[in-house]
Design a protein around this motif. Structure first.
Motif, PDB file in Angstrom:
ATOM      1  N   ASN A 256       0.934  -0.986  -0.151  1.00 26.23           N
ATOM      2  CA  ASN A 256      -0.196  -0.105  -0.151  1.00 26.23           C
ATOM      3  C   ASN A 256       1.132   0.971   0.152  1.00 26.23           C
ATOM      4  O   ASN A 256       1.978   0.727  -0.303  1.00 26.23           O
ATOM      5  CB  ASN A 256      -1.090   0.052   1.128  1.00 26.23           C
ATOM      6  CG  ASN A 256      -0.293  -0.106   2.759  1.00 26.23           C
ATOM      7  OD1 ASN A 256       0.725   0.503   2.289  1.00 26.23           O
ATOM      8  ND2 ASN A 256      -1.069  -0.776   3.316  1.00 26.23           N
ATOM      9  N   ALA A 257       0.339   2.362  -0.504  1.00 26.32           N
ATOM     10  CA  ALA A 257       1.240   3.714  -0.026  1.00 26.32           C
ATOM     11  C   ALA A 257       2.107   3.614   0.810  1.00 26.32           C
ATOM     12  O   ALA A 257       3.011   4.389   1.043  1.00 26.32           O
ATOM     13  CB  ALA A 257       0.333   4.878  -0.417  1.00 26.32           C
ATOM     14  N   GLU A 258       1.852   3.329   1.897  1.00 21.59           N
ATOM     15  CA  GLU A 258       2.073   4.163   3.377  1.00 21.59           C
ATOM     16  C   GLU A 258       3.634   2.659   3.450  1.00 21.59           C
ATOM     17  O   GLU A 258       4.650   3.327   3.611  1.00 21.59           O
ATOM     18  CB  GLU A 258       1.386   3.871   4.532  1.00 21.59           C
ATOM     19  CG  GLU A 258       1.950   3.782   6.024  1.00 21.59           C
ATOM     20  CD  GLU A 258       1.458   3.109   7.425  1.00 21.59           C
ATOM     21  OE1 GLU A 258       1.796   2.866   8.542  1.00 21.59           O
ATOM     22  OE2 GLU A 258      -0.155   3.751   6.871  1.00 21.59           O
ATOM     23  N   GLU A 259       3.579   1.478   3.181  1.00 23.12           N
ATOM     24  CA  GLU A 259       4.108   0.358   3.138  1.00 23.12           C
ATOM     25  C   GLU A 259       5.702   0.944   2.219  1.00 23.12           C
ATOM     26  O   GLU A 259       6.474   0.690   2.221  1.00 23.12           O
ATOM     27  CB  GLU A 259       3.699  -0.961   2.757  1.00 23.12           C
ATOM     28  CG  GLU A 259       3.408  -1.548   3.570  1.00 23.12           C
ATOM     29  CD  GLU A 259       2.327  -2.427   3.643  1.00 23.12           C
ATOM     30  OE1 GLU A 259       1.964  -3.911   4.168  1.00 23.12           O
ATOM     31  OE2 GLU A 259       1.858  -2.664   2.496  1.00 23.12           O
ATOM     32  N   GLN A 260       4.705   1.612   0.522  1.00 24.25           N
ATOM     33  CA  GLN A 260       5.743   1.829  -0.087  1.00 24.25           C
ATOM     34  C   GLN A 260       6.574   3.166   0.587  1.00 24.25           C
ATOM     35  O   GLN A 260       8.349   3.132  -0.067  1.00 24.25           O
ATOM     36  CB  GLN A 260       4.561   2.151  -1.955  1.00 24.25           C
ATOM     37  CG  GLN A 260       6.337   3.124  -2.633  1.00 24.25           C
ATOM     38  CD  GLN A 260       5.184   3.854  -4.192  1.00 24.25           C
ATOM     39  OE1 GLN A 260       4.215   3.920  -3.580  1.00 24.25           O
ATOM     40  NE2 GLN A 260       5.708   3.474  -5.028  1.00 24.25           N
ATOM     41  N   GLU A 261       6.408   4.081   0.641  1.00 19.31           N
ATOM     42  CA  GLU A 261       6.986   5.397   2.042  1.00 19.31           C
ATOM     43  C   GLU A 261       7.557   5.359   2.077  1.00 19.31           C
ATOM     44  O   GLU A 261       8.557   5.610   2.463  1.00 19.31           O
ATOM     45  CB  GLU A 261       5.992   6.736   2.276  1.00 19.31           C
ATOM     46  CG  GLU A 261       6.234   7.840   2.592  1.00 19.31           C
ATOM     47  CD  GLU A 261       6.942   8.337   0.817  1.00 19.31           C
ATOM     48  OE1 GLU A 261       8.195   8.554   1.547  1.00 19.31           O
ATOM     49  OE2 GLU A 261       7.045   8.536   0.220  1.00 19.31           O
ATOM     50  N   GLN A 262       7.426   4.235   3.586  1.00 15.86           N
ATOM     51  CA  GLN A 262       8.444   3.147   4.163  1.00 15.86           C
ATOM     52  C   GLN A 262      10.069   2.872   3.385  1.00 15.86           C
ATOM     53  O   GLN A 262      10.417   2.734   4.290  1.00 15.86           O
ATOM     54  CB  GLN A 262       7.563   2.105   5.135  1.00 15.86           C
ATOM     55  CG  GLN A 262       6.499   2.839   5.980  1.00 15.86           C
ATOM     56  CD  GLN A 262       6.111   1.651   7.568  1.00 15.86           C
ATOM     57  OE1 GLN A 262       6.403   1.050   6.823  1.00 15.86           O
ATOM     58  NE2 GLN A 262       5.136   2.285   8.296  1.00 15.86           N
ATOM     59  N   LEU A 263       9.807   1.838   2.953  1.00 13.28           N
ATOM     60  CA  LEU A 263      10.123   1.242   1.994  1.00 13.28           C
ATOM     61  C   LEU A 263      11.112   1.943   1.149  1.00 13.28           C
ATOM     62  O   LEU A 263      12.411   2.161   1.689  1.00 13.28           O
ATOM     63  CB  LEU A 263       9.655   0.118   1.103  1.00 13.28           C
ATOM     64  CG  LEU A 263      10.292  -0.348   0.414  1.00 13.28           C
ATOM     65  CD1 LEU A 263      11.743  -1.688   1.206  1.00 13.28           C
ATOM     66  CD2 LEU A 263      10.508  -1.423  -0.734  1.00 13.28           C
ATOM     67  N   LYS A 264      10.619   3.491   0.179  1.00 12.41           N
ATOM     68  CA  LYS A 264      11.574   4.229   0.131  1.00 12.41           C
ATOM     69  C   LYS A 264      12.318   5.184   0.974  1.00 12.41           C
ATOM     70  O   LYS A 264      13.601   5.028   1.354  1.00 12.41           O
ATOM     71  CB  LYS A 264      10.390   4.884  -1.001  1.00 12.41           C
ATOM     72  CG  LYS A 264      10.385   4.662  -1.969  1.00 12.41           C
ATOM     73  CD  LYS A 264       9.641   5.680  -3.034  1.00 12.41           C
ATOM     74  CE  LYS A 264       8.538   5.324  -4.146  1.00 12.41           C
ATOM     75  NZ  LYS A 264       8.600   6.638  -4.882  1.00 12.41           N
ATOM     76  N   THR A 265      11.754   5.569   1.814  1.00 12.81           N
ATOM     77  CA  THR A 265      12.258   6.160   3.422  1.00 12.81           C
ATOM     78  C   THR A 265      13.733   5.394   3.880  1.00 12.81           C
ATOM     79  O   THR A 265      15.006   6.290   3.940  1.00 12.81           O
ATOM     80  CB  THR A 265      11.243   5.866   4.417  1.00 12.81           C
ATOM     81  OG1 THR A 265      10.484   7.724   3.604  1.00 12.81           O
ATOM     82  CG2 THR A 265      11.653   7.038   5.472  1.00 12.81           C
ATOM     83  N   LYS A 266      13.531   4.046   3.959  1.00 16.66           N
ATOM     84  CA  LYS A 266      14.447   3.447   4.895  1.00 16.66           C
ATOM     85  C   LYS A 266      15.994   3.024   4.127  1.00 16.66           C
ATOM     86  O   LYS A 266      16.731   3.655   4.255  1.00 16.66           O
ATOM     87  CB  LYS A 266      14.213   2.217   5.109  1.00 16.66           C
ATOM     88  CG  LYS A 266      13.211   2.170   6.630  1.00 16.66           C
ATOM     89  CD  LYS A 266      12.809   0.582   6.681  1.00 16.66           C
ATOM     90  CE  LYS A 266      11.305   0.959   8.031  1.00 16.66           C
ATOM     91  NZ  LYS A 266      10.953  -0.782   8.582  1.00 16.66           N
ATOM     92  N   ALA A 267      15.569   2.944   2.500  1.00 16.09           N
ATOM     93  CA  ALA A 267      16.556   2.421   1.316  1.00 16.09           C
ATOM     94  C   ALA A 267      17.171   4.291   1.433  1.00 16.09           C
ATOM     95  O   ALA A 267      18.609   3.451   1.313  1.00 16.09           O
ATOM     96  CB  ALA A 267      15.936   2.397   0.265  1.00 16.09           C
ATOM     97  N   LYS A 268      16.193   4.804   1.497  1.00 17.55           N
ATOM     98  CA  LYS A 268      16.901   6.323   1.096  1.00 17.55           C
ATOM     99  C   LYS A 268      18.003   6.795   2.234  1.00 17.55           C
ATOM    100  O   LYS A 268      19.342   7.234   2.224  1.00 17.55           O
ATOM    101  CB  LYS A 268      16.131   7.222   0.620  1.00 17.55           C
ATOM    102  CG  LYS A 268      16.958   9.057   0.308  1.00 17.55           C
ATOM    103  CD  LYS A 268      15.545  10.020   0.042  1.00 17.55           C
ATOM    104  CE  LYS A 268      16.217  11.072  -0.594  1.00 17.55           C
ATOM    105  NZ  LYS A 268      15.536  12.326  -0.343  1.00 17.55           N
ATOM    106  N   LYS A 269      17.624   6.506   3.854  1.00 19.78           N
ATOM    107  CA  LYS A 269      18.387   6.076   4.647  1.00 19.78           C
ATOM    108  C   LYS A 269      19.871   5.480   4.401  1.00 19.78           C
ATOM    109  O   LYS A 269      20.306   6.549   4.963  1.00 19.78           O
ATOM    110  CB  LYS A 269      17.912   6.476   5.693  1.00 19.78           C
ATOM    111  CG  LYS A 269      16.872   7.332   6.153  1.00 19.78           C
ATOM    112  CD  LYS A 269      15.796   6.906   7.873  1.00 19.78           C
ATOM    113  CE  LYS A 269      14.776   7.744   8.213  1.00 19.78           C
ATOM    114  NZ  LYS A 269      14.163   7.873   9.260  1.00 19.78           N
ATOM    115  N   CYS A 270      19.562   4.902   3.970  1.00 27.04           N
ATOM    116  CA  CYS A 270      20.909   4.212   4.420  1.00 27.04           C
ATOM    117  C   CYS A 270      21.670   3.869   2.239  1.00 27.04           C
ATOM    118  O   CYS A 270      22.855   3.210   2.324  1.00 27.04           O
ATOM    119  CB  CYS A 270      20.384   2.376   3.727  1.00 27.04           C
ATOM    120  SG  CYS A 270      19.724   1.485   5.105  1.00 27.04           S
TER     121      CYS A 270
END
Length: 117
Positions: free
Chosen positions: A13-27
């Protein structure tokens, strides 16, 4: 280089997608690279702060200074080489430990495969 020819599609869902993108970007990773780390049993760490980079640079400068001092001391003969070598090794170990603690991915329990591929 690994060839990745298999595509896996799954829905979030949109929330999971945003969490995944955010976590990947932070790394500092792409979403695909982030997921590959997780598949292999590792949780990537977030990129270190600018302060970490400054500290590492300072430690390396100290190490370089120690090398110059040792070279000069060896040329003049006024130096305890064994003591200097012990300190240099300790400095190198401290830098490596700091890098390991801050930058290497964290192993997830139960999977012994390394990130070598």
């Amino acid at each position: 280089m690994l060839k990745r020819s298999i595509q896996i599609i799954f829905r979030v869902n949109a929330e999971e997608q945003e969490q995944l993108k955010t976590k990947a970007k932070k790394c500092g990773l792409s979403v695909s690279a982030y997921l590959r780390f997780l598949i292999r049993g590792y949780v990537p760490r977030e990129q270190p702060s600018a302060d970490y980079t400054t500290q590492i640079r300072e430690l390396r400068a100290i190490g370089n200074n120690m090398k110059q001092i040792a070279a000069r001391a060896n040329a003049t003969g006024f130096f305890l080489k064994e003591e200097y070598d012990r300190n240099a090794k300790a400095l190198k170990a401290a830098v490596l430990d700091l890098q390991k603690a801050v930058t290497l991915p964290v192993k997830i329990h139960g999977n012994d495969e390394d990130m070598g591929g």
